[in-house]
Design a protein around this motif. Sequence first.
Motif, PDB file in Angstrom:
ATOM      1  N   GLN A  16     -46.404 128.058 -40.979  1.00  0.00           N
ATOM      2  CA  GLN A  16     -46.253 126.729 -41.578  1.00  0.00           C
ATOM      3  C   GLN A  16     -46.314 126.815 -43.105  1.00  0.00           C
ATOM      4  O   GLN A  16     -45.543 126.152 -43.816  1.00  0.00           O
ATOM      5  N   THR A  17     -47.209 127.644 -43.610  1.00  0.00           N
ATOM      6  CA  THR A  17     -47.334 127.823 -45.047  1.00  0.00           C
ATOM      7  C   THR A  17     -46.079 128.449 -45.633  1.00  0.00           C
ATOM      8  O   THR A  17     -45.543 127.981 -46.651  1.00  0.00           O
ATOM      9  N   ILE A  18     -45.599 129.502 -45.000  1.00  0.00           N
ATOM     10  CA  ILE A  18     -44.386 130.175 -45.488  1.00  0.00           C
ATOM     11  C   ILE A  18     -43.187 129.237 -45.435  1.00  0.00           C
ATOM     12  O   ILE A  18     -42.393 129.163 -46.387  1.00  0.00           O
ATOM     13  N   ASP A  19     -43.062 128.480 -44.338  1.00  0.00           N
ATOM     14  CA  ASP A  19     -41.951 127.532 -44.212  1.00  0.00           C
ATOM     15  C   ASP A  19     -42.007 126.482 -45.317  1.00  0.00           C
ATOM     16  O   ASP A  19     -40.969 126.087 -45.876  1.00  0.00           O
ATOM     17  N   PHE A  20     -43.223 126.022 -45.628  1.00  0.00           N
ATOM     18  CA  PHE A  20     -43.372 125.011 -46.675  1.00  0.00           C
ATOM     19  C   PHE A  20     -42.856 125.543 -48.009  1.00  0.00           C
ATOM     20  O   PHE A  20     -42.109 124.857 -48.727  1.00  0.00           O
ATOM     21  N   TYR A  21     -43.223 126.760 -48.338  1.00  0.00           N
ATOM     22  CA  TYR A  21     -42.797 127.301 -49.632  1.00  0.00           C
ATOM     23  C   TYR A  21     -41.307 127.635 -49.664  1.00  0.00           C
ATOM     24  O   TYR A  21     -40.681 127.575 -50.734  1.00  0.00           O
ATOM     25  N   GLN A  23     -39.125 125.730 -48.329  1.00  0.00           N
ATOM     26  CA  GLN A  23     -38.553 124.422 -48.666  1.00  0.00           C
ATOM     27  C   GLN A  23     -38.860 124.057 -50.115  1.00  0.00           C
ATOM     28  O   GLN A  23     -38.023 123.487 -50.810  1.00  0.00           O
ATOM     29  N   ALA A  24     -40.059 124.394 -50.569  1.00  0.00           N
ATOM     30  CA  ALA A  24     -40.467 124.032 -51.928  1.00  0.00           C
ATOM     31  C   ALA A  24     -39.594 124.692 -52.982  1.00  0.00           C
ATOM     32  O   ALA A  24     -39.357 124.123 -54.053  1.00  0.00           O
ATOM     33  N   ILE A  25     -39.102 125.890 -52.685  1.00  0.00           N
ATOM     34  CA  ILE A  25     -38.313 126.610 -53.673  1.00  0.00           C
ATOM     35  C   ILE A  25     -37.009 125.871 -53.969  1.00  0.00           C
ATOM     36  O   ILE A  25     -36.375 126.081 -55.020  1.00  0.00           O
ATOM     37  N   ASN A  26     -36.582 124.996 -53.054  1.00  0.00           N
ATOM     38  CA  ASN A  26     -35.367 124.206 -53.271  1.00  0.00           C
ATOM     39  C   ASN A  26     -35.670 122.763 -53.669  1.00  0.00           C
ATOM     40  O   ASN A  26     -34.783 121.919 -53.684  1.00  0.00           O
ATOM     41  N   SER A  27     -36.929 122.488 -54.004  1.00  0.00           N
ATOM     42  CA  SER A  27     -37.341 121.131 -54.355  1.00  0.00           C
ATOM     43  C   SER A  27     -37.137 120.873 -55.849  1.00  0.00           C
ATOM     44  O   SER A  27     -36.664 121.733 -56.598  1.00  0.00           O
ATOM     45  N   ASP A  28     -37.534 119.686 -56.284  1.00  0.00           N
ATOM     46  CA  ASP A  28     -37.431 119.312 -57.697  1.00  0.00           C
ATOM     47  C   ASP A  28     -38.596 119.829 -58.530  1.00  0.00           C
ATOM     48  O   ASP A  28     -38.671 119.546 -59.731  1.00  0.00           O
ATOM     49  N   ALA A  29     -39.504 120.567 -57.928  1.00  0.00           N
ATOM     50  CA  ALA A  29     -40.642 121.117 -58.676  1.00  0.00           C
ATOM     51  C   ALA A  29     -40.162 122.212 -59.619  1.00  0.00           C
ATOM     52  O   ALA A  29     -39.362 123.074 -59.242  1.00  0.00           O
ATOM     53  N   ASP A  30     -40.647 122.187 -60.846  1.00  0.00           N
ATOM     54  CA  ASP A  30     -40.334 123.232 -61.817  1.00  0.00           C
ATOM     55  C   ASP A  30     -41.306 124.403 -61.705  1.00  0.00           C
ATOM     56  O   ASP A  30     -40.956 125.542 -62.013  1.00  0.00           O
ATOM     57  N   ILE A  31     -42.536 124.113 -61.266  1.00  0.00           N
ATOM     58  CA  ILE A  31     -43.598 125.101 -61.184  1.00  0.00           C
ATOM     59  C   ILE A  31     -44.224 125.016 -59.793  1.00  0.00           C
ATOM     60  O   ILE A  31     -44.483 123.910 -59.299  1.00  0.00           O
ATOM     61  N   ILE A  32     -44.469 126.148 -59.171  1.00  0.00           N
ATOM     62  CA  ILE A  32     -45.085 126.182 -57.844  1.00  0.00           C
ATOM     63  C   ILE A  32     -46.331 127.062 -57.890  1.00  0.00           C
ATOM     64  O   ILE A  32     -46.261 128.231 -58.266  1.00  0.00           O
ATOM     65  N   SER A 250     -48.404 117.850 -46.929  1.00  0.00           N
ATOM     66  CA  SER A 250     -47.411 118.002 -45.856  1.00  0.00           C
ATOM     67  C   SER A 250     -46.063 118.195 -46.533  1.00  0.00           C
ATOM     68  O   SER A 250     -45.960 118.143 -47.766  1.00  0.00           O
ATOM     69  N   THR A 251     -45.023 118.394 -45.735  1.00  0.00           N
ATOM     70  CA  THR A 251     -43.684 118.523 -46.317  1.00  0.00           C
ATOM     71  C   THR A 251     -43.234 117.220 -46.972  1.00  0.00           C
ATOM     72  O   THR A 251     -42.318 117.234 -47.802  1.00  0.00           O
TER      73      THR A 251
END
Length: 294
Positions: A16-21, A23-32, A250-251
């Motif tokens: 679940q953690t890996i899946d979240f990240y 998805q996060a890599i394609n999000s609008d976040a500039d920094i993770i 959550s996602t």
Amino acid sequence: MKLSLGPILYYWPKQQTIDFYQQAINSDADIIYLGETVCSKRRELKTRDWIELAKSLNKHNKEIVLSTMALLEAPSELSVIRKLCENGEVSIEANDFGAIQLLTEKKLPFVCGPAINCYNANTLKILVNKGMQRWVMPVELSRDWLSNIVEDTHKMQFRDQFEVELFAHGHLPLAYSARCFTARSENKAKDNCGLTCINYPQGRIASTQEDQQVFKLNGIQTLSGYCYNLINELHSMQGLVDIIRISPDSTKSLATVSAFKKQINQLPNQQQYWPLDSLQCNGYWHNIAGLAQS
């Protein structure tokens, strides 16, 4: 203003953690940010896994930061921090002065996390001299407090040497304890907790006798019961804040990042107003009771 996705504060299964990240890599976040910040017993992802995940994400067009734990209780936990600091590629968010000391010795730049008690410009100057490049303001401080600190850093002529990041959405990390409240809530000892945190992927609610949701229990961490939400306050951050942090639960948090991105893109013009529900708050920013709405 940039947007960041803070480290996951809860205990999630590895996939679940890996899946979240992913998805996060394609999000609008500039920094993770990623890494275990609460409890060393949470080992769905081991230290090596976190470092490898961070390095794999670092190949994309995002800034990746590894976060350290906020409360150290054993030499083994200091050893974990040492491994994180020596990863050789990804920058570090220090949530404990032990991590700051290790990074200073190695002359490595770092992010000062929200768990570090830093409340004035003199302390910030010391941290900048040690290598701090970004300061995540403690969550309980107000806009007025931040404004005064920023003014002091201008007077001391070092405001341009670091960024200011603000925790702007999510359940606020308020306190850490040597006792595990989640285990205690199930009548288990901390040393034999059965990793019960994984049964509460968004924390365990603690309510008053009047059913007011005042806290969330997350292992040794106490979170605010209400979700902090400063989406309507972005205009008041201009000139003060460089980075807005969204804390994931959550996602759905990735949609929250997009909503904040939309608001930022509308600045300095009129923003869309987002009504807060009864379980959201913004009190600390306005220097009133934390669970209040202004």
